[in-house]
Design a protein around this motif. Structure first.
Motif, PDB file in Angstrom:
ATOM      1  N   LEU A   8      20.116  93.127 -59.659  1.00  0.00           N
ATOM      2  CA  LEU A   8      21.492  92.890 -59.152  1.00  0.00           C
ATOM      3  C   LEU A   8      21.576  93.133 -57.557  1.00  0.00           C
ATOM      4  CD1 LEU A   8      24.544  92.263 -59.115  1.00  0.00           C
ATOM      5  CD2 LEU A   8      24.754  94.857 -59.922  1.00  0.00           C
ATOM      6  N   VAL A   9      22.062  92.304 -56.648  1.00  0.00           N
ATOM      7  CA  VAL A   9      21.792  92.621 -55.342  1.00  0.00           C
ATOM      8  C   VAL A   9      23.499  92.865 -54.980  1.00  0.00           C
ATOM      9  CG1 VAL A   9      21.226  91.945 -53.013  1.00  0.00           C
ATOM     10  CG2 VAL A   9      19.831  91.552 -54.861  1.00  0.00           C
ATOM     11  N   ILE A  10      23.722  93.996 -54.109  1.00  0.00           N
ATOM     12  CA  ILE A  10      24.973  94.042 -53.966  1.00  0.00           C
ATOM     13  C   ILE A  10      25.134  94.263 -52.439  1.00  0.00           C
ATOM     14  CG2 ILE A  10      27.130  95.485 -54.017  1.00  0.00           C
ATOM     15  CD1 ILE A  10      25.968  96.717 -56.289  1.00  0.00           C
ATOM     16  N   GLY A  11      25.997  93.226 -51.807  1.00  0.00           N
ATOM     17  CA  GLY A  11      25.956  92.936 -50.227  1.00  0.00           C
ATOM     18  C   GLY A  11      26.730  91.580 -49.824  1.00  0.00           C
ATOM     19  N   GLU A  12      26.367  91.609 -48.337  1.00  0.00           N
ATOM     20  CA  GLU A  12      27.260  90.478 -47.770  1.00  0.00           C
ATOM     21  C   GLU A  12      26.470  89.217 -47.706  1.00  0.00           C
ATOM     22  OE1 GLU A  12      24.716  92.396 -44.564  1.00  0.00           O
ATOM     23  OE2 GLU A  12      25.845  93.132 -46.266  1.00  0.00           O
ATOM     24  N   CYS A  13      27.193  88.086 -47.710  1.00  0.00           N
ATOM     25  CA  CYS A  13      26.531  86.673 -47.254  1.00  0.00           C
ATOM     26  C   CYS A  13      27.020  86.524 -45.823  1.00  0.00           C
ATOM     27  CB  CYS A  13      27.061  85.481 -48.050  1.00  0.00           C
ATOM     28  SG  CYS A  13      26.607  85.451 -49.809  1.00  0.00           S
ATOM     29  N   VAL A  14      26.417  85.940 -44.943  1.00  0.00           N
ATOM     30  CA  VAL A  14      26.513  85.779 -43.742  1.00  0.00           C
ATOM     31  C   VAL A  14      26.171  84.333 -43.175  1.00  0.00           C
ATOM     32  CG1 VAL A  14      26.308  86.468 -41.123  1.00  0.00           C
ATOM     33  CG2 VAL A  14      26.445  88.045 -43.085  1.00  0.00           C
ATOM     34  N   ALA A  15      27.023  83.577 -42.479  1.00  0.00           N
ATOM     35  CA  ALA A  15      26.488  82.246 -41.921  1.00  0.00           C
ATOM     36  C   ALA A  15      25.836  82.466 -40.653  1.00  0.00           C
ATOM     37  CB  ALA A  15      27.650  81.310 -41.735  1.00  0.00           C
ATOM     38  N   ASP A  16      24.468  82.241 -40.555  1.00  0.00           N
ATOM     39  CA  ASP A  16      23.666  82.526 -39.308  1.00  0.00           C
ATOM     40  C   ASP A  16      23.759  81.207 -38.291  1.00  0.00           C
ATOM     41  OD1 ASP A  16      22.876  85.100 -40.049  1.00  0.00           O
ATOM     42  OD2 ASP A  16      21.084  84.397 -41.075  1.00  0.00           O
ATOM     43  N   ILE A  17      24.493  81.404 -37.320  1.00  0.00           N
ATOM     44  CA  ILE A  17      24.724  80.321 -36.449  1.00  0.00           C
ATOM     45  C   ILE A  17      23.604  80.538 -35.339  1.00  0.00           C
ATOM     46  CG2 ILE A  17      25.877  79.018 -34.870  1.00  0.00           C
ATOM     47  CD1 ILE A  17      28.459  80.400 -36.233  1.00  0.00           C
ATOM     48  N   VAL A  18      22.420  79.754 -35.567  1.00  0.00           N
ATOM     49  CA  VAL A  18      21.224  80.048 -34.666  1.00  0.00           C
ATOM     50  C   VAL A  18      21.199  79.384 -33.347  1.00  0.00           C
ATOM     51  CG1 VAL A  18      18.832  79.585 -34.644  1.00  0.00           C
ATOM     52  CG2 VAL A  18      19.672  80.396 -36.721  1.00  0.00           C
ATOM     53  N   ARG A  19      21.004  79.939 -32.285  1.00  0.00           N
ATOM     54  CA  ARG A  19      21.300  79.173 -31.086  1.00  0.00           C
ATOM     55  C   ARG A  19      19.995  79.372 -30.114  1.00  0.00           C
ATOM     56  NH1 ARG A  19      27.481  82.160 -30.225  1.00  0.00           N
ATOM     57  NH2 ARG A  19      28.385  80.511 -31.296  1.00  0.00           N
ATOM     58  N   LEU A  20      19.398  78.284 -29.946  1.00  0.00           N
ATOM     59  CA  LEU A  20      18.160  77.918 -29.011  1.00  0.00           C
ATOM     60  C   LEU A  20      18.592  77.394 -27.502  1.00  0.00           C
ATOM     61  CD1 LEU A  20      15.869  76.765 -31.460  1.00  0.00           C
ATOM     62  CD2 LEU A  20      15.551  78.714 -30.412  1.00  0.00           C
ATOM     63  N   PRO A  21      18.004  77.805 -26.621  1.00  0.00           N
ATOM     64  CA  PRO A  21      18.460  77.359 -25.134  1.00  0.00           C
ATOM     65  C   PRO A  21      18.336  75.852 -25.180  1.00  0.00           C
ATOM     66  CG  PRO A  21      16.895  79.155 -24.912  1.00  0.00           C
ATOM     67  CD  PRO A  21      17.072  78.810 -26.419  1.00  0.00           C
ATOM     68  N   GLY A  22      19.350  75.083 -24.836  1.00  0.00           N
ATOM     69  CA  GLY A  22      19.489  73.676 -24.579  1.00  0.00           C
ATOM     70  C   GLY A  22      19.489  72.740 -25.860  1.00  0.00           C
ATOM     71  N   GLU A  23      19.944  73.590 -26.950  1.00  0.00           N
ATOM     72  CA  GLU A  23      19.742  72.862 -28.329  1.00  0.00           C
ATOM     73  C   GLU A  23      21.222  73.169 -28.930  1.00  0.00           C
ATOM     74  OE1 GLU A  23      16.463  73.465 -30.769  1.00  0.00           O
ATOM     75  OE2 GLU A  23      14.912  73.662 -29.449  1.00  0.00           O
ATOM     76  N   ALA A  24      21.410  72.143 -29.802  1.00  0.00           N
ATOM     77  CA  ALA A  24      22.826  72.375 -30.540  1.00  0.00           C
ATOM     78  C   ALA A  24      22.467  73.509 -31.542  1.00  0.00           C
ATOM     79  CB  ALA A  24      23.149  71.197 -31.401  1.00  0.00           C
TER      80      ALA A  24
END
Length: 310
Positions: A8-24
């Motif tokens: 059992l793992v107890i903890g958060e989910c997070v959407a990681d919005i990955v940002r690279l220079p010059g890319e979407a």
């Protein structure tokens, strides 16, 4: 390999919005505990994540991602937005984070007792949910081994002294603790990582592991100290590396029969050969993850293959 039972793992989910220079922007499913649960399931374990997920696009993305690996997801029924983290990567692939986090986890009745409980990160420090996490760990630890990773995010830790006290309380409840050298530097500025690990070991855990990025990792236990070098791979990014190390650690301990109430005595008497094997599997798991984008830990076949090549 026979699975020892539910992890059992107890903890958060997070959407990681990955940002690279010059890319979407690219969105990856993330959150340290969610990554650990995902990594455990990829390695063949019966893994369940107790968490919060919003009824939004990010929540659906994460739920589908976890289900694809076979992670069972339990929530408290909350309907707030799924947390997000903007992850900015530098030229070396090193990640920095900006968070939009809410953590209000309420009590959830479990259908069956787990053999092992893992927690840490945001879930163990952000109130009011952190109180639920701590109470859950305390109620389950008599029948389950416990692992903890502080996974420090300075922006969310609050005042320093209370944050350190919360971390130390979690350490004292745990059988296995993993931290990075960066975590330790924030918690105890100016102190040597080895000294901190030994102090934590004296507080109750059987095993304290410290990761050092490209410098590898070390562990302290009652029998002494062991270390492992990082495997030589081309780093794409470091997102999820510590979480892959954690799931690799628990996978290795399960292989040696050292999880669960029945394995606790053996875990607290663990010897150097087993600790060295644990470090080897954990560093190999992290190496696979940093070699590709996002928090993408190995499955059992990939873990065997990278170990065979090194």
């Amino acid at each position: 390999m026979l699975d020892p039972g539910e992890l059992l793992v107890i903890g958060e989910c997070v959407a990681d919005i990955v940002r690279l220079p010059g890319e979407a922007d690219v969105v990856h499913p993330g959150g340290s505990p969610a990554n650990v649960a995902y990594g455990l399931a990829r390695l063949g374990h019966d893994a369940t994540l107790l968490t919060q997920l919003g009824p939004d696009a990010h929540g659906r993305l994460i739920r589908d991602h976890l289900a694809a690996a076979g992670v069972g997801v339990r929530t408290d029924g909350s309907t707030g937005p799924t947390p997000t983290a903007a992850v900015t990567l530098d030229a070396d692939g090193h990640a920095t984070y900006t968070f939009a986090i809410g953590w209000t986890l309420g009590p959830v009745a479990l259908e069956r007792p787990p053999v092992h409980v893992h927690t840490g990160s945001i879930a163990s420090v952000v109130e009011p949910g952190a109180a639920t996490v701590l109470a859950g760990v305390e109620s389950l630890r008599a029948g389950a081994t416990v692992s903890y990773d502080p996974n420090v995010r300075a922006e969310l830790m609050g005042e320093h002294a209370p944050a350190v006290a919360r971390v130390e309380r979690c350490v004292a409840l745990s059988d296995v603790v993993k931290a990075s050298d960066e975590d330790l530097a924030w918690l105890y500025p100016g102190e040597e990582a080895e000294r901190i690990a030994e102090r934590w070991l004296a507080a109750g855990p059987a095993l304290v592991l410290v990761t050092r990025g490209g410098a590898g990792a070390f562990a302290v236990f009652d029998g002494g100290r062991a270390s492992a070098e990082a495997l030589p791979v081309t780093v794409v990014d470091t997102v999820g590396a510590g979480d892959a190390f954690m799931s690799g650690t628990l996978h290795a301990l399960a292989r040696h029969g050292l999880l669960g109430a029945a394995g606790r005595a053996g875990l607290h008497a663990v010897g150097r050969d087993i600790v060295t094997d644990v470090l080897g599997r954990a560093t190999a798991s992290a190496a696979v993850t940093v070699s590709r984008a996002g928090a993408s830990p190995p499955d059992a076949v990939e873990l065997r293959e990278i170990r065979a090549r090194n």
